[in-house]
Design an enzyme around this catalytic site. Sequence first.
Site, short mmCIF file in Angstrom:
data_model
loop_
_atom_site.label_atom_id
_atom_site.label_comp_id
_atom_site.label_asym_id
_atom_site.label_seq_id
_atom_site.Cartn_x
_atom_site.Cartn_y
_atom_site.Cartn_z
N CYS A 163 60.55 -3.19 -3.80
CA CYS A 163 60.39 -2.96 -2.36
C CYS A 163 60.72 -1.49 -2.11
O CYS A 163 61.87 -1.08 -2.23
CB CYS A 163 61.32 -3.88 -1.57
SG CYS A 163 61.25 -3.60 0.23
N HIS A 201 49.35 -5.37 -5.51
CA HIS A 201 48.71 -4.97 -4.25
C HIS A 201 47.20 -4.89 -4.43
O HIS A 201 46.71 -4.49 -5.48
CB HIS A 201 49.19 -3.58 -3.81
CG HIS A 201 50.58 -3.56 -3.29
ND1 HIS A 201 50.87 -3.67 -1.94
CD2 HIS A 201 51.77 -3.44 -3.92
CE1 HIS A 201 52.20 -3.61 -1.78
NE2 HIS A 201 52.75 -3.47 -2.97
N GLU A 258 52.29 -8.65 3.75
CA GLU A 258 53.13 -8.80 2.56
C GLU A 258 53.23 -10.26 2.16
O GLU A 258 53.45 -11.14 2.99
CB GLU A 258 54.52 -8.23 2.82
CG GLU A 258 54.53 -6.72 3.10
CD GLU A 258 55.92 -6.14 3.03
OE1 GLU A 258 56.67 -6.48 2.08
OE2 GLU A 258 56.27 -5.36 3.93
N CYS A 268 55.31 -0.94 4.83
CA CYS A 268 55.49 -1.45 3.47
C CYS A 268 55.48 -0.27 2.52
O CYS A 268 54.46 0.43 2.41
CB CYS A 268 54.38 -2.45 3.12
SG CYS A 268 54.47 -3.07 1.42
N GLY A 276 53.35 -0.79 -0.55
CA GLY A 276 51.99 -0.81 -0.04
C GLY A 276 51.46 0.59 0.23
O GLY A 276 50.28 0.88 -0.03
#
Length: 274
Positions: free
Chosen positions: A70, A157, A206, A215, A218
Amino acid sequence: MRAWKMNGTGNAFLLLDQRAVATPREPDENLVRSWAQQHGFDQLIWLGPDTNSDARLRFWNRDGGEVGACGNGTRAAGWHVMQSDQTQNASLHADGGRLLTREAGPMNITVDMGEPRLDWPSIPLARAMETQKLDFSVEHQGYRVCDPGAVNMGNPHVVFFIDDMDALPIEGLGALIETHPLFPERVNVGFAHIRSPGEMRLRVFERGTGVTLACGTGACAALVAAHRRGLTERTVRIEADGGWLSVDWNTTSNHIHLTGEVEREESVELNWET
């Protein structure tokens, strides 16, 4: 047990610091879901003792599932560790390896996210496919998105490049794509609008959470996917719903560096009984 509500560019976290606890406690899925209902976060950040870094770092989505990375959460954790230890950088040990954070200005933190993984087994995908431009499309409520780039930044992703962000039914599309059989570990779904070679707009659905205000992984994945297609430079400013992030793909190290704001909001007391 006291925990901290924090955010990284709007990405909402609950941070639990167990480094100084004699017997650190780790939550289970039911506890995470219960805390998410009570305190309203996107991810739980857990810090524990580690012999080779400043802290062991783990993440859970609000649905109770643990995730390996994260980006904004790492920036928030890095800020917390640097504040408590009175340093200007921190080394954090996550599932994907060691992550280094440093101060980049008042309440701004940079994290070195390491190298992107681009081969199809590392995403992972269910079958062999060119990840620069997947032969994949989904339609929902009359809107069709297709040909995303795929990147693993410690978590999987896909990034779709679109012209009209406002009209897109992102919740519905994201839910369909997240659980598609092509993605055996589910997938985070990004929707990017390229404004210029140095700027884009990004929204991310997410996995295990839904659409968030920002994100970090992301944003890293969006830059990599865009640059591989010749759409951007290697350094890009990215506007998320919660604010701005800066992402740089270093030509020498091949590492991705993510920079943005963090905020510590308030402390809360956690109930360890579900």
